[in-house]
Design a protein around this motif. Structure first.
Motif, PDB file in Angstrom:
ATOM      1  N   PRO A   1      36.943  19.895 -75.774  1.00  0.00           N
ATOM      2  CA  PRO A   1      38.167  19.215 -75.336  1.00  0.00           C
ATOM      3  C   PRO A   1      38.809  18.351 -76.419  1.00  0.00           C
ATOM      4  CG  PRO A   1      36.392  18.848 -73.776  1.00  0.00           C
ATOM      5  CD  PRO A   1      35.801  19.496 -74.980  1.00  0.00           C
ATOM      6  N   MET A   2      38.040  17.992 -77.454  1.00  0.00           N
ATOM      7  CA  MET A   2      38.574  17.126 -78.504  1.00  0.00           C
ATOM      8  C   MET A   2      39.405  17.891 -79.527  1.00  0.00           C
ATOM      9  SD  MET A   2      35.614  14.419 -79.432  1.00  0.00           S
ATOM     10  CE  MET A   2      36.580  13.870 -80.822  1.00  0.00           C
ATOM     11  N   LEU A   3      39.223  19.192 -79.615  1.00  0.00           N
ATOM     12  CA  LEU A   3      39.907  19.949 -80.659  1.00  0.00           C
ATOM     13  C   LEU A   3      41.430  19.897 -80.553  1.00  0.00           C
ATOM     14  CD1 LEU A   3      37.603  23.040 -81.166  1.00  0.00           C
ATOM     15  CD2 LEU A   3      37.974  21.143 -82.715  1.00  0.00           C
ATOM     16  N   PRO A   4      42.038  20.080 -79.394  1.00  0.00           N
ATOM     17  CA  PRO A   4      43.502  19.978 -79.350  1.00  0.00           C
ATOM     18  C   PRO A   4      44.009  18.591 -79.722  1.00  0.00           C
ATOM     19  CG  PRO A   4      42.698  21.088 -77.407  1.00  0.00           C
ATOM     20  CD  PRO A   4      41.506  20.560 -78.127  1.00  0.00           C
ATOM     21  N   ALA A   5      43.324  17.536 -79.287  1.00  0.00           N
ATOM     22  CA  ALA A   5      43.735  16.186 -79.636  1.00  0.00           C
ATOM     23  C   ALA A   5      43.571  15.941 -81.133  1.00  0.00           C
ATOM     24  CB  ALA A   5      42.917  15.169 -78.840  1.00  0.00           C
ATOM     25  N   LEU A   6      42.505  16.452 -81.699  1.00  0.00           N
ATOM     26  CA  LEU A   6      42.279  16.307 -83.139  1.00  0.00           C
ATOM     27  C   LEU A   6      43.337  17.053 -83.931  1.00  0.00           C
ATOM     28  CD1 LEU A   6      40.123  14.960 -84.917  1.00  0.00           C
ATOM     29  CD2 LEU A   6      38.957  17.147 -84.990  1.00  0.00           C
TER      30      LEU A   6
END
Length: 53
Positions: free
Chosen positions: A27-32
């Protein structure tokens, strides 16, 4: 009560999907990625000014 436990344990939510691996970073990849794009857009004029001299 036992009948209820059997229904809960045999529901679709309790059965893991074999084709998909759940990972904590997924889930962190799009925000990153949005953060990296945002910072690169902010830094672009400064980098262009440095390269122009």
């Amino acid at each position: 009560m036992a009948d209820r436990l059997v229904r809960i344990s045999s529901s679709l939510h309790a059965v893991p999907v074999p084709g998909r691996r759940h990972c904590a970073i997924e889930p962190m990849l799009p925000a990153l990625l949005r953060g990296v794009i945002f910072l690169s857009v902010l830094a672009a004029p400064f980098v262009a000014a440095l390269l122009a001299g």
